[in-house]
Design a protein around this motif. Structure first.
Motif, PDB file in Angstrom:
ATOM      1  N   GLU A 171       0.236  -1.037  -0.041  1.00  0.00           N
ATOM      2  CA  GLU A 171       0.336   0.087   0.088  1.00  0.00           C
ATOM      3  C   GLU A 171       0.743   0.819  -0.351  1.00  0.00           C
ATOM      4  N   LEU A 172       0.304   2.110  -0.329  1.00  0.00           N
ATOM      5  CA  LEU A 172       1.365   3.869  -0.327  1.00  0.00           C
ATOM      6  C   LEU A 172       0.029   4.652  -0.305  1.00  0.00           C
ATOM      7  N   HIS A 173       0.623   5.162   1.241  1.00  0.00           N
ATOM      8  CA  HIS A 173      -0.209   6.327   1.684  1.00  0.00           C
ATOM      9  C   HIS A 173       0.052   7.867   1.709  1.00  0.00           C
ATOM     10  N   GLN A 174      -0.002   8.873   1.982  1.00  0.00           N
ATOM     11  CA  GLN A 174       0.794  10.173   1.633  1.00  0.00           C
ATOM     12  C   GLN A 174       1.047  10.637   3.218  1.00  0.00           C
ATOM     13  N   THR A 175       1.987  11.314   2.892  1.00  0.00           N
ATOM     14  CA  THR A 175       2.380  11.639   4.531  1.00  0.00           C
ATOM     15  C   THR A 175       2.235  13.201   4.676  1.00  0.00           C
ATOM     16  N   GLY A 176       1.543  13.817   4.400  1.00  0.00           N
ATOM     17  CA  GLY A 176       0.162  15.000   4.429  1.00  0.00           C
ATOM     18  C   GLY A 176      -0.023  15.545   3.386  1.00  0.00           C
ATOM     19  N   PRO A 177      -0.749  16.779   4.507  1.00  0.00           N
ATOM     20  CA  PRO A 177      -1.424  17.453   2.815  1.00  0.00           C
ATOM     21  C   PRO A 177      -0.405  18.069   2.087  1.00  0.00           C
ATOM     22  N   VAL A 234       1.466  18.633  -9.808  1.00  0.00           N
ATOM     23  CA  VAL A 234       0.929  18.022  -8.569  1.00  0.00           C
ATOM     24  C   VAL A 234       2.294  17.936  -7.441  1.00  0.00           C
ATOM     25  N   ASP A 235       2.702  18.104  -6.222  1.00  0.00           N
ATOM     26  CA  ASP A 235       3.614  17.805  -5.681  1.00  0.00           C
ATOM     27  C   ASP A 235       4.313  17.132  -4.663  1.00  0.00           C
ATOM     28  N   LEU A 236       3.457  15.655  -3.930  1.00  0.00           N
ATOM     29  CA  LEU A 236       3.389  14.980  -2.619  1.00  0.00           C
ATOM     30  C   LEU A 236       4.361  13.848  -3.185  1.00  0.00           C
ATOM     31  N   SER A 237       4.552  13.558  -1.698  1.00  0.00           N
ATOM     32  CA  SER A 237       5.299  12.927  -1.240  1.00  0.00           C
ATOM     33  C   SER A 237       4.371  11.335  -0.478  1.00  0.00           C
ATOM     34  N   LEU A 238       4.806   9.972  -0.748  1.00  0.00           N
ATOM     35  CA  LEU A 238       3.953   8.974  -0.550  1.00  0.00           C
ATOM     36  C   LEU A 238       4.855   8.541   0.261  1.00  0.00           C
ATOM     37  N   GLU A 239       4.189   7.249   1.036  1.00  0.00           N
ATOM     38  CA  GLU A 239       5.026   5.959   2.047  1.00  0.00           C
ATOM     39  C   GLU A 239       4.457   5.128   1.731  1.00  0.00           C
ATOM     40  N   GLY A 240       4.657   3.321   1.807  1.00  0.00           N
ATOM     41  CA  GLY A 240       4.033   2.539   1.776  1.00  0.00           C
ATOM     42  C   GLY A 240       4.655   1.102   2.090  1.00  0.00           C
ATOM     43  N   GLY A 241       4.482   0.168   2.168  1.00  0.00           N
ATOM     44  CA  GLY A 241       3.972  -0.975   3.133  1.00  0.00           C
ATOM     45  C   GLY A 241       3.768  -1.662   3.197  1.00  0.00           C
ATOM     46  N   ALA A 242       4.475  -3.594   3.021  1.00  0.00           N
ATOM     47  CA  ALA A 242       3.565  -4.629   2.683  1.00  0.00           C
ATOM     48  C   ALA A 242       2.641  -4.792   3.086  1.00  0.00           C
ATOM     49  N   ARG A 243       1.436  -4.901   2.958  1.00  0.00           N
ATOM     50  CA  ARG A 243       0.298  -5.437   3.007  1.00  0.00           C
ATOM     51  C   ARG A 243       0.362  -6.485   3.986  1.00  0.00           C
ATOM     52  N   GLY A 244      -0.876  -6.469   5.408  1.00  0.00           N
ATOM     53  CA  GLY A 244      -0.634  -7.209   6.916  1.00  0.00           C
ATOM     54  C   GLY A 244      -0.318  -7.272   7.345  1.00  0.00           C
ATOM     55  N   PRO A 245       0.300  -8.126   8.160  1.00  0.00           N
ATOM     56  CA  PRO A 245       0.908  -7.981   9.492  1.00  0.00           C
ATOM     57  C   PRO A 245       1.996  -7.554  10.280  1.00  0.00           C
ATOM     58  N   ALA A 246       2.148  -6.183  10.914  1.00  0.00           N
ATOM     59  CA  ALA A 246       3.778  -6.002  11.098  1.00  0.00           C
ATOM     60  C   ALA A 246       4.093  -7.119  11.042  1.00  0.00           C
ATOM     61  N   SER A 247       5.616  -7.120  11.010  1.00  0.00           N
ATOM     62  CA  SER A 247       7.151  -7.603  11.339  1.00  0.00           C
ATOM     63  C   SER A 247       8.047  -7.138  10.549  1.00  0.00           C
ATOM     64  N   SER A 276      10.067  -8.901   8.542  1.00  0.00           N
ATOM     65  CA  SER A 276      10.667  -9.543   8.016  1.00  0.00           C
ATOM     66  C   SER A 276       9.809  -8.912   6.869  1.00  0.00           C
ATOM     67  N   ASN A 277       9.416  -7.773   7.165  1.00  0.00           N
ATOM     68  CA  ASN A 277       8.335  -6.646   5.447  1.00  0.00           C
ATOM     69  C   ASN A 277       8.993  -5.297   6.227  1.00  0.00           C
ATOM     70  N   PRO A 278      10.313  -5.174   5.400  1.00  0.00           N
ATOM     71  CA  PRO A 278      10.210  -3.821   5.500  1.00  0.00           C
ATOM     72  C   PRO A 278       9.479  -2.963   4.939  1.00  0.00           C
ATOM     73  N   GLN A 279       9.619  -1.426   5.211  1.00  0.00           N
ATOM     74  CA  GLN A 279       9.224  -0.619   4.384  1.00  0.00           C
ATOM     75  C   GLN A 279       9.689  -0.858   2.921  1.00  0.00           C
ATOM     76  N   ALA A 280       8.436  -0.924   2.214  1.00  0.00           N
ATOM     77  CA  ALA A 280       8.033  -1.248   0.733  1.00  0.00           C
ATOM     78  C   ALA A 280       9.112   0.526  -0.198  1.00  0.00           C
ATOM     79  N   ALA A 281       8.296   1.107  -0.003  1.00  0.00           N
ATOM     80  CA  ALA A 281       8.829   2.848  -0.541  1.00  0.00           C
ATOM     81  C   ALA A 281       8.652   3.219  -0.248  1.00  0.00           C
TER      82      ALA A 281
END
Length: 285
Positions: free
Chosen positions: A64-70, A82-95, A97-102
């Motif tokens: 998933e990817l989500h916006q870090t702020g307005p 546009v000018d926006l920043s996004l963060e993402g991670g693997a879907r599923g329980p945090a662990s 073995s699932n590092p930040q994806a993007a």
């Protein structure tokens, strides 16, 4: 004429999973969005508007990817800046073995018309295995293309410019890959890949002075060359590779081969020609 727009897309207001799949041809599995805009028609024909994108969250198949702020938006009847920043991670329980994806930063011009010029800069770092789904969709890779059969994993950094049009997309920039893995369905995969790719329009180049390094069949792999793509998949490719001190066992059953291979592979989506020299240091069957 002056007006305003308040747009909210959420599970409380719509079947967002159906909307996301329909708008993106199944690239997205779900979408949440909140934005506001105010605009003015000048002289009855010229539109200028500005606003803010307050929330954006997109769910893909594996991440998933989500916006870090307005972020601020502005534009006219032809498109938006546009000018926006996004963060993402693997879907599923945090662990662990699932590092930040993007971590992705998007900036530039997004047109509202399929024939208007596109100019969107994409910068950041990501697990390339997660981002390949987006690249495949931008390149309109066909399900039967060789590119669709290719799976990749590893940490990538990228600084790219998507330009051209939606119907005739082009890519400029660079992508680097570290600790990568690459596999073409039905064939043995390569590991520990270090690569620097140069993108120009529809050509992907691996410079000869900065070849791909990796491990394949226990041997040291070096490769360089170029690949031309088109909407739908590959167009042509010309690659040069050296595989030193490799070991093949039971491919086919009963074969034990150790040696060095120098090869050139050229071709198109329909097929290729492999030429080269194989030195067998040990062979038994």
């Amino acid at each position: 004429l002056v007006g305003g727009l308040d747009l909210k897309i959420s599970p409380q207001s719509a079947r967002t999973e159906l909307l996301a799949r329909g708008l993106t041809e199944d690239l997205l599995e779900d979408l949440t969005l909140s934005a506001t805009a105010k605009g003015r028609w000048k002289n009855g024909r010229d539109l200028a508007w500005s606003g803010s994108l307050d929330q954006l969250a997109a769910q893909f198949g594996a991440f998933e990817l989500h916006q870090t702020g307005p972020s601020q938006l502005r534009g006219n009847a032809l498109g938006a800046a546009v000018d926006l920043s996004l963060e993402g991670g693997a879907r599923g329980p945090a662990s662990g073995s699932n590092p930040q994806a993007a971590q992705v930063h998007l900036s530039g011009a997004v047109p509202f018309s399929s024939s208007a010029p596109l100019g969107l800069r994409v910068q950041g770092s990501a697990d390339l295995g997660h981002m390949k789904a987006i690249l495949d969709r931008f390149m309109e890779v066909d399900d039967y293309s060789l590119l669709s059969e290719l799976t990749v994993q590893g940490t990538s950094r990228f600084d790219t410019l998507a330009h051209g049009t939606y119907l005739e997309p082009l890519l400029d920039g660079g992508i680097s890959l570290t600790r990568g893995r690459m596999n073409l369905r039905g064939y043995q995969g390569a590991e520990d890949i270090q690569a620097d790719l140069v993108l120009k329009d529809r050509t992907i180049t691996i410079p000869e002075d900065r070849p791909v390094h990796g491990t394949l069949a226990h041997g040291e792999l070096k490769a360089s060359g170029s690949i031309a793509w088109r909407p739908g998949g590959l167009d042509t490719y010309a690659l040069k590779a050296q595989l030193s001190n490799f070991q093949l066992r039971d491919v086919p059953d009963g074969l034990d081969l150790q040696g060095t291979l120098e090869a050139n592979l050229t071709g198109t989506e329909e097929g290729g020609v492999l030429r080269g020299r194989l030195r067998a240091d040990r062979i038994s069957y």
